[in-house]
Design an enzyme around this catalytic site. Structure first.
Site, PDB file in Angstrom:
ATOM      1  N   ASP A  32      34.675  26.543  41.211  1.00  0.00           N
ATOM      2  CA  ASP A  32      34.938  27.950  40.878  1.00  0.00           C
ATOM      3  C   ASP A  32      33.857  28.889  41.440  1.00  0.00           C
ATOM      4  O   ASP A  32      32.692  28.506  41.549  1.00  0.00           O
ATOM      5  CB  ASP A  32      35.017  28.097  39.344  1.00  0.00           C
ATOM      6  CG  ASP A  32      35.693  29.390  38.927  1.00  0.00           C
ATOM      7  OD1 ASP A  32      36.340  30.032  39.779  1.00  0.00           O
ATOM      8  OD2 ASP A  32      35.574  29.764  37.746  1.00  0.00           O
ATOM      9  N   GLY A  33      34.271  30.098  41.755  1.00  0.00           N
ATOM     10  CA  GLY A  33      33.308  31.136  42.161  1.00  0.00           C
ATOM     11  C   GLY A  33      33.421  31.562  43.620  1.00  0.00           C
ATOM     12  O   GLY A  33      32.583  32.338  44.099  1.00  0.00           O
ATOM     13  N   ASN A  34      34.472  31.093  44.315  1.00  0.00           N
ATOM     14  CA  ASN A  34      34.614  31.443  45.738  1.00  0.00           C
ATOM     15  C   ASN A  34      34.729  32.947  45.949  1.00  0.00           C
ATOM     16  O   ASN A  34      34.087  33.513  46.844  1.00  0.00           O
ATOM     17  CB  ASN A  34      35.887  30.802  46.321  1.00  0.00           C
ATOM     18  CG  ASN A  34      35.805  29.298  46.370  1.00  0.00           C
ATOM     19  OD1 ASN A  34      34.761  28.728  46.088  1.00  0.00           O
ATOM     20  ND2 ASN A  34      36.915  28.649  46.710  1.00  0.00           N
ATOM     21  N   ARG A  45      37.583  37.837  49.895  1.00  0.00           N
ATOM     22  CA  ARG A  45      37.554  36.609  49.086  1.00  0.00           C
ATOM     23  C   ARG A  45      37.871  35.355  49.916  1.00  0.00           C
ATOM     24  O   ARG A  45      37.371  34.270  49.639  1.00  0.00           O
ATOM     25  CB  ARG A  45      38.554  36.729  47.936  1.00  0.00           C
ATOM     26  CG  ARG A  45      38.172  37.751  46.866  1.00  0.00           C
ATOM     27  CD  ARG A  45      39.310  37.924  45.855  1.00  0.00           C
ATOM     28  NE  ARG A  45      39.649  36.665  45.206  1.00  0.00           N
ATOM     29  CZ  ARG A  45      39.048  36.187  44.109  1.00  0.00           C
ATOM     30  NH1 ARG A  45      38.087  36.879  43.538  1.00  0.00           N
ATOM     31  NH2 ARG A  45      39.416  35.037  43.596  1.00  0.00           N
ATOM     32  N   THR A  78      48.148  26.000  37.986  1.00  0.00           N
ATOM     33  CA  THR A  78      49.483  26.583  37.758  1.00  0.00           C
ATOM     34  C   THR A  78      49.353  28.073  37.450  1.00  0.00           C
ATOM     35  O   THR A  78      50.306  28.822  37.619  1.00  0.00           O
ATOM     36  CB  THR A  78      50.192  25.864  36.585  1.00  0.00           C
ATOM     37  OG1 THR A  78      49.251  25.650  35.525  1.00  0.00           O
ATOM     38  CG2 THR A  78      50.770  24.535  36.998  1.00  0.00           C
ATOM     39  N   ASN A  80      47.148  30.040  38.986  1.00  0.00           N
ATOM     40  CA  ASN A  80      46.669  30.781  40.164  1.00  0.00           C
ATOM     41  C   ASN A  80      47.782  31.520  40.922  1.00  0.00           C
ATOM     42  O   ASN A  80      47.491  32.364  41.780  1.00  0.00           O
ATOM     43  CB  ASN A  80      45.899  29.862  41.118  1.00  0.00           C
ATOM     44  CG  ASN A  80      44.523  29.471  40.612  1.00  0.00           C
ATOM     45  OD1 ASN A  80      44.034  28.368  40.847  1.00  0.00           O
ATOM     46  ND2 ASN A  80      43.871  30.380  39.894  1.00  0.00           N
ATOM     47  N   ILE A 207      37.800  25.239  30.357  1.00  0.00           N
ATOM     48  CA  ILE A 207      38.455  24.143  31.089  1.00  0.00           C
ATOM     49  C   ILE A 207      39.595  24.657  31.971  1.00  0.00           C
ATOM     50  O   ILE A 207      39.994  23.992  32.929  1.00  0.00           O
ATOM     51  CB  ILE A 207      38.919  23.061  30.075  1.00  0.00           C
ATOM     52  CG1 ILE A 207      37.676  22.368  29.497  1.00  0.00           C
ATOM     53  CG2 ILE A 207      39.822  22.040  30.712  1.00  0.00           C
ATOM     54  CD1 ILE A 207      37.964  21.289  28.495  1.00  0.00           C
TER      55      ILE A 207
HETATM   56  C1  IPE Z   1      40.191  27.357  37.825  1.00  0.00           C
HETATM   57  O1  IPE Z   1      39.554  28.499  38.267  1.00  0.00           O
HETATM   58  C2  IPE Z   1      41.137  26.841  38.861  1.00  0.00           C
HETATM   59  C3  IPE Z   1      40.510  26.339  40.086  1.00  0.00           C
HETATM   60  C4  IPE Z   1      39.234  26.217  40.327  1.00  0.00           C
HETATM   61  C5  IPE Z   1      41.438  25.915  41.090  1.00  0.00           C
HETATM   62  P1  IPE Z   1      40.114  29.955  37.929  1.00  0.00           P
HETATM   63  O2  IPE Z   1      39.198  30.912  38.561  1.00  0.00           O
HETATM   64  O3  IPE Z   1      41.547  30.061  38.268  1.00  0.00           O
HETATM   65  O4  IPE Z   1      39.974  29.979  36.341  1.00  0.00           O
HETATM   66  P2  IPE Z   1      39.847  31.197  35.329  1.00  0.00           P
HETATM   67  O5  IPE Z   1      40.932  32.168  35.664  1.00  0.00           O
HETATM   68  O6  IPE Z   1      38.488  31.793  35.519  1.00  0.00           O
HETATM   69  O7  IPE Z   1      39.994  30.577  33.980  1.00  0.00           O
HETATM   70  C1  IPE Z   2      37.958  29.040  42.886  1.00  0.00           C
HETATM   71  O1  IPE Z   2      37.307  30.244  43.150  1.00  0.00           O
HETATM   72  C2  IPE Z   2      39.056  28.740  43.861  1.00  0.00           C
HETATM   73  C3  IPE Z   2      40.412  28.891  43.311  1.00  0.00           C
HETATM   74  C4  IPE Z   2      40.728  29.135  42.075  1.00  0.00           C
HETATM   75  C5  IPE Z   2      41.496  28.716  44.249  1.00  0.00           C
HETATM   76  P1  IPE Z   2      37.902  31.621  42.649  1.00  0.00           P
HETATM   77  O2  IPE Z   2      38.861  32.117  43.662  1.00  0.00           O
HETATM   78  O3  IPE Z   2      38.452  31.479  41.268  1.00  0.00           O
HETATM   79  O4  IPE Z   2      36.621  32.537  42.630  1.00  0.00           O
HETATM   80  P2  IPE Z   2      36.194  33.575  41.516  1.00  0.00           P
HETATM   81  O5  IPE Z   2      36.175  32.834  40.204  1.00  0.00           O
HETATM   82  O6  IPE Z   2      37.219  34.657  41.533  1.00  0.00           O
HETATM   83  O7  IPE Z   2      34.856  34.022  41.918  1.00  0.00           O
HETATM   84 MG    MG Z   3      37.610  31.650  39.431  1.00  0.00          MG
END
Ligand code: IPE
Ligand code: IPE
Ligand code: MG
Length: 267
Positions: A32-34, A45, A78, A80, A207
């Site tokens: 997470d955090g991309n 992004r 699911t 996303n 989670i």
């Molecule tokens: C969880 O991250 C899903 C993946 C890393 C693929 P999200 O960024 O979607 O989760 P939330 O929305 O912060 O709970």
């Molecule tokens: C995780 O990074 C990758 C995916 C959920 C596909 P995010 O895209 O959720 O990055 P943040 O949380 O918005 O920084």
């Molecule tokens: Mg995220």
């Protein structure tokens, strides 16, 4: 000393602190955090997602080197689909491109690749490359990489419940035969050993519908580092932290001898 050499030395120093007897067999990661990583740099992004792929390659290598056997990563949930269509389309294209570019090396490394989740809404091209990658690597036995795409823990549990209900109504199984073992074997993870360790990057403490059944007793490590900045060093830190945990599974810390334990209860 070059920067590369300094990094190698730092990683090797940490590597030496690892107890080889207590390396987790299965590690799950919520990458997470991309998006935040890219936004912080004033970039779209999508740059964060691209960089995230390089990090996954580094962590795959590091976990193999360490002696882990299974890595399960959350790539698309699911939930996303709620993102802007452009971001979803970018991610689907990225999965396609990465698979095309990396599958030969994955196979050469004797890694078995599995995709976990409901693939039905994805474009045919992606489904085809997923299916050919899975069949190419199906007999590889050095390492298992599970990539969770369009995956949701609740949906997985409902799916198993439905399958067992159907088997029961057709007489294939008796309702009394439904137990944890049977339920586990019907999960998308196919009865593989549960992850001993869950890592989530970017500091979020949730989670997010990942592996709800399988994480029942996993140790949780939250790293504040955003996924595109995560690396072997941070991964080794997570493993060392894991090795310091006292996993009690509802019991109590093992005591030196029984008489001491008895004395705890004598009045
Ligand atoms: C969880 O991250 C899903 C993946 C890393 C693929 P999200 O960024 O979607 O989760 P939330 O929305 O912060 O709970
Ligand atoms: C995780 O990074 C990758 C995916 C959920 C596909 P995010 O895209 O959720 O990055 P943040 O949380 O918005 O920084
Ligand atoms: Mg995220």
């Amino acid at each position: 000393m070059s920067l590369g050499k300094i990094i190698d030395k730092k990683n090797n120093d940490l590597f030496k602190r690892i107890d080889q007897e207590k390396v987790p067999e299965h590690v799950a990661i919520i990458m997470d955090g991309n998006g935040r990583w890219a936004t912080k740099k004033g970039l779209p992004r999508s740059f964060g997602h691209k960089r995230g792929v390089d990090v996954l390659k580094e962590i795959l290598k590091a976990s193999k080197k360490l002696g882990c056997k299974v890595l399960t990563v959350y790539a698309f949930s699911t939930e996303n689909w709620a993102r802007p269509t452009k971001e979803v389309d970018f991610l689907i294209n990225l999965f396609n491109e990465v698979l095309r570019n990396e599958i030969d090396e994955i196979h050469e490394e004797s890694i078995k690749l599995r995709f976990i989740g409901d693939l039905s809404p994805f474009p045919v091209t992606l489904k085809k490359i997923i299916s050919s990658s899975e069949s190419l690597t199906k007999n590889n036995n050095k390492f298992l990489l599970n990539v969770c795409v369009n995956y949701g823990g609740r949906q997985e549990i409902v799916k198993v419940a439905k399958e067992l209900a159907l088997k029961s109504s057709s007489g294939e199984i008796k309702p009394s035969e439904v137990n944890e073992e049977l339920f586990n074997s019907e999960l998308l993870t196919g009865g593989i050993k549960d992850p001993e360790l869950l890592i989530r990057t970017s500091g979020e403490k949730r989670i997010s519908n990942f592996l709800l059944w399988q994480l029942a007793y996993s140790e949780i490590y939250i790293s504040d580092v955003l996924w595109p900045d995560f690396n072997e060093f941070e991964f080794l830190k997570a493993i060392i932290d894991f090795q310091s945990r006292n996993r009690r599974f509802g019991g109590i810390e093992s005591l030196p001898n029984e008489s001491f334990e008895d004395s705890q209860y004598s009045s």
